[in-house]
Design an enzyme around this catalytic site. Structure first.
Site, short mmCIF file in Angstrom:
data_model
loop_
_atom_site.label_atom_id
_atom_site.label_comp_id
_atom_site.label_asym_id
_atom_site.label_seq_id
_atom_site.Cartn_x
_atom_site.Cartn_y
_atom_site.Cartn_z
N HIS A 5 0.84 -1.13 -0.10
CA HIS A 5 -0.11 0.05 0.06
C HIS A 5 0.96 1.11 0.05
CE1 HIS A 5 -2.84 2.82 1.40
NE2 HIS A 5 -3.76 2.00 1.29
N ARG A 41 -6.54 10.63 -0.35
CA ARG A 41 -6.35 10.95 -1.66
C ARG A 41 -7.69 11.20 -2.35
NH1 ARG A 41 -3.34 6.23 -3.31
NH2 ARG A 41 -3.14 5.69 -1.21
#
Ligand code: SF4
Ligand code: SF4
Ligand code: FES
Lengths: 630, 250
Positions: free
Chosen positions: A236, A256
């Site tokens: 990740h 994000r």
């Protein structure tokens, strides 16, 4: 002679995260008796750590979404080595699985017109993730748990399975221990569902807890099932890097999705510099457009921070390697910048990302509404796992099913964020349903007492040894070498020696000594988990060596390009299985099911289904879906 | 390198004692890191629970310097290092070993609470409509990570050991979350008063103070529930009216 406490169930589910709970609920709803084994307490599984949401084409926020778009996104994200049938079932059924949760009491965030709200996430074309702030996994596991406890499921908390028991080819039980007193137990069952989750503990920097030692992978492999896609380990892109004691802890992609940007030490948004060709058309080429996308402008394209995880992780590694990283060896993830755009940005961030705000405030003294976070890649998820039939989730061993992270196929070479929670629900349900069917057609098998005695003796050996090898130290050293040599960037020169080293590790693991007694002894538990970790480490390394190309999560410096002969259209998975004693075999790259699939006579119905699925599978390689955007 | 001394309770149901361990302290470290470090290097068999290391799973509850805490969210920099840091198991539950207690009572209590019962779907596709402002409160309660720290500090359980008569703050807000769920049609008020012992809570708010999720357990959960209980008990007409409304809703 073994004289252990024995439990009998129609279906035994091993693992009580999202997939295991969902399987247990489905099986018990089908009217069979169900046992559910969990390594920790109920409701603590890693599913609670999932933050972002559940991907499902509900089309509540953008009416252009539908299962075909979700299917195409999943295949593109997985670089076309996904099992297409699983991707199809997943995309089609995820919306109903989310609705199940609502019917069982889950309280998702809402749209203005009162429906389930959906958010943007990496690799998903439209806002698709049903969520509850940034604690969706908790909501999901609690909903399943609270529904499940009224279903008459027998829950065995803090139990660990050491081996699967077989009667001929068929899997008929499991042998393990309860942690509290350290006593061994036998579980007899007509069908078994593995839902043990991941392997993150094979790596040093990981978002996974102590539990994720590849138990299901290793149990299945030892019993004779096949593992596929093991080379595809997802790093990740955004784990915490500072302070050191929290490194690896996850920072949700939701940051994000809600407008967070990645920058290097020069303040440059480096993700704009490297957008893969297959994503060019749907990615914004300027900051303004990216922001509009995060604010729900349907005509804007995604910012490059929402590209797939494999790609972002590599870009971050590149920035760090080339000296443009942050002070503590990461890059910056900044959501505070949106104060230039929104008057009440601090409130917005706290409402959208409450647990991230909390986590950084408490663990790193950072106020994310004011300051940038420092992040770097962390081992998060394995796409690889037990090879299963897409419709029924049964492995090549009669009676053995697998679902969730420990099964493979849906994600291909890279998993999209949000597809994990939906995977757990869709295939957890299917595994439970078909395991119950299998159980209804079969009776309990014969238990092999000799095998049990051997397993028990091996398990107790660490108490009696003279040596002084510390299990934690062996685990730690293994994590170092996997992180260093079979991590985000790989090459043959580094990986070949790992295979040799793993042999040494086997010897060390066979020499560990534990102190104290059998009652809740974590040293002993760690010693027993080593065997599983070594099996998955070996499978990952072999598969990564075998795949001489770069694709999705597998990046080979020595083979930096994609080799189309090895993939596309649902082909291309290296199969790892046990061939004879102690030998690990790798078969060719092919999804086509073969004659090794031996079936029990009494399972005719499932067998026919399986063969049908196989034909469709062959067929599919040539079929394109009309109307799916590429 | 800085070091710190930890005074950790070692023992089981039969008894035990505090033992001292000295370990290195690095920047940003939390108590759980230290305990894990001690476990890995000096006391392999030291029993403790943890999973997420990020305050999300509620496994690592213990009492640090006498305060009920999540070990993974208690930073060493908050603690004085010039004297030993004590770490001991929660006191409201029976000790199993070292830092681990038998919390199974909580799971049994939850099972006895009537489950969620939604009204029929609002739309033809089997879905419901809810407004965000109507679920904010329920979502607050559903943040609970089941760390049971509130149970640990509640004097009714901790000092008076009334586990048979009182379900404790965790499950009072669990009931509150169900009762305030806009879709729910079940009634849980009778048992709140009779078997779940809401009357034993005298609103000391100790539970709210320790909740790592900052849930306003007392103000937002227990007090409104108490009001409902009182309403139902002293206002039979209102009670009938509410029941009717619930039935119409169904
Ligand atoms: S407010 Fe009530 S429930 Fe909370 S600690 Fe005090 S007595 Fe217990
Ligand atoms: S209410 Fe708070 S203190 Fe109580 S169990 Fe839940 S999270 Fe823990
Ligand atoms: S380890 Fe999960 S809350 Fe502390």
């Amino acid at each position: 002679m073994s004289d252990y406490e024995t439990h009998e169930h129609d279906v035994l589910v091993i693992g009580a995260g999202g997939a295991g709970l969902r399987a247990a609920i489905e099986a018990s709803a089908a009217g069979v008796s169900v046992g559910l084994v969990c390594k920790s307490l109920l409701g603590k599984a890693h599913t609670v750590m999932a933050e972002g949401g559940i991907a499902a084409a509900l089309a509540n926020v953008d009416e252009r979404d539908n299962w075909k778009v979700h299917f195409a996104d999943t295949m593109r994200g997985g670089q076309y080595v996904n099992n297409w049938r699983m991707a199809e079932l997943h995309a089609k059924e995820a919306p109903d699985r989310v609705r199940d949760l609502e019917a069982w009491g889950a309280v998702f965030d809402r749209t203005k017109d009162g429906r389930i709200l959906q958010r943007n996430f990496g690799g998903h074309k439209y806002p698709r993730l049903a969520h509850v702030g940034d604690r969706t996994g908790l909501e999901m596991i609690r909903t399943l748990q609270d529904h499940g406890i009224h279903q008459g499921i027998d829950v065995y908390m803090e139990h660990t399975i050491l081996s699967l028991l077989k009667d001929g080819d068929r899997v008929v039980g499991a042998f393990g221990y309860e942690r509290e007193r350290g006593r061994f137990k036998i579980f007899r069952a007509k069908a078994i569902v593995l839902a043990t989750g991941g392997i993150g503990r094979a790596y040093k920097i990981t978002s996974n807890s102590w539990e994720y030692t590849g138990d299901g992978h290793s149990l299945a492999y030892d019993a004779g099932a096949e593992l596929i896609d093991m080379e595809f380990v997802q790093f990740h892109p955004t784990g915490m890097v500072w302070p050191p004691s929290v490194s690896g802890i996850l920072v949700t992609e939701g940051v994000r999705g809600d407008g967070g940007i990645l920058t290097n030490k020069d303040g440059r948004r480096f993700m704009f510099d490297d957008i893969p060709a297959s994503y060019k058309a749907q990615t914004a080429d300027n900051e303004e457009e990216g922001w509009r996308y995060c604010q729900g402008d349907k005509n804007a394209r995604r910012p490059p921070e929402l590209l797939t995880r494999d790609h972002i992780s590599r870009c971050i590694v590149r920035e760090i390697k080339e000296g443009r990283g942050s002070p503590h060896g990461g890059v910056f993830l900044d959501i505070s910048w949106i104060k230039q755009k929104l008057p009440n940005s601090a409130e917005y961030i706290k409402r959208k990302l409450p647990s991230m705000y909390h986590q950084f405030k408490q663990l790193a003294d950072i106020d994310i509404t004011e300051q940038a976070m420092e992040v770097g890649p962390t081992t998060h998820y394995i796409m690889g796992g037990v090879r299963v039939d897409p419709d029924t989730q049964i492995s090549r061993l009669p009676g053995l099913f697998a679902a969730g992270e420990c099964a493979a196929g849906i994600n291909g070479a890279n998993r999209l964020g949000g597809n994990s929670l939906s995977d757990l629900l869709v295939f957890g349900k299917r595994a439970g349903e078909f395991a119950a069917k299998f159980a209804k057609k079969n009776s309990l098998g014969k238990i092999d007492n000799d095998k049990i005695d051997i397993t028990a003796r091996e398990a107790l050996a660490p108490f009696e040894r003279a040596g002084n090898e510390n299990p934690y130290q062996v685990q730690h050293d293994l994590q170092e070498i996997m992180q260093h040599s079979v991590g985000i960037v790989r090459n043959e020169n580094e990986m070949k020696p790992v295979l040799e080293r793993l042999k040494e590790f086997r010897d060390r693991a066979n020499g560990v000594r534990v102190s104290g007694n059998r009652e809740f002894n974590p040293g002993w538990h760690t010693a027993l988990d080593l065997k599983n970790l070594l099996t998955v480490a070996e499978a990952i390394t072999c598969a990564a060596l075998e795949r001489k190309e770069s694709r999705g999560a597998q990046f080979r410096e020595d083979y930096p390009n994609r080799d189309d002969a090895l993939g596309s259209g649902g082909l291309g998975s290296a199969r790892v299985s046990r061939a004879g004693d102690g030998v690990l075999a790798i078969a060719d790259f092919s999804w086509a099911f073969d004659a090794q699939l031996v079936w029990h006579e009494t399972t005719l119905q499932i067998q026919r289904k399986f063969v049908a699925a196989r034909r469709r599978n062959h067929h599919a390689r040539r079929v394109r879906y009309p109307g799916i955007s590429r | 390198m800085k070091t710190a001394t930890f005074r950790i309770w070692r023992g089981d149901a039969k008894g035990g004692e505090f033992r001292d361990y000295t370990t290195e302290v690095s920047e940003g470290m939390v108590v759980l890191d230290a305990v894990n470090q001690i476990q890995a290097t000096q006391a392999n068999d030291l029993a403790c629970r943890w999973n997420c290391k990020a305050g999300k799973c509620g496994s690592c509850s213990a009492e640090v310097n006498g305060m009920p805490k999540l070990m993974c969210m208690t930073r060493m920099s908050e603690l004085p290092l010039d004297r030993p840091i004590t770490v001991e198991p929660m006191k409201a539950f029976p000790v199993l070993k070292d830092l681990i207690t038998d919390v199974s009572w909580n799971f049994r209590v939850k099972k006895k609470i009537k489950k969620f019962k939604p009204r029929p779907p609002d739309a033809l596709d089997g879905t419901w409509r809810m407004q965000q402002q109507d679920i904010d409160r329920v979502q607050e309660f559903r943040k609970c990570i089941e760390c049971f720290l509130c149970q640990d500090v509640c004097h009714v359980l901790r000092d008076h050991q009334m586990h048979e008569q009182f379900i404790g703050p965790r499950f009072l807000i669990y009931v509150a979350a169900l009762e305030m769920h806009p879709l729910d049609t079940e009634n849980r008020i009778d048992e709140l008063r009779n078997t779940q012992g809401i009357g034993y809570c005298n609103i000391t708010k100790c539970c709210t103070k320790v909740c790592p999720e900052n849930i306003e357990i007392t103000d937002n959960g227990i007090i409104p529930l108490k009001e409902r209980v009182v309403d139902d008990f002293y206002d039979p007409l209102g009670w009938i009216w509410k029941r009717l409304k619930k039935m119409l809703n169904r």
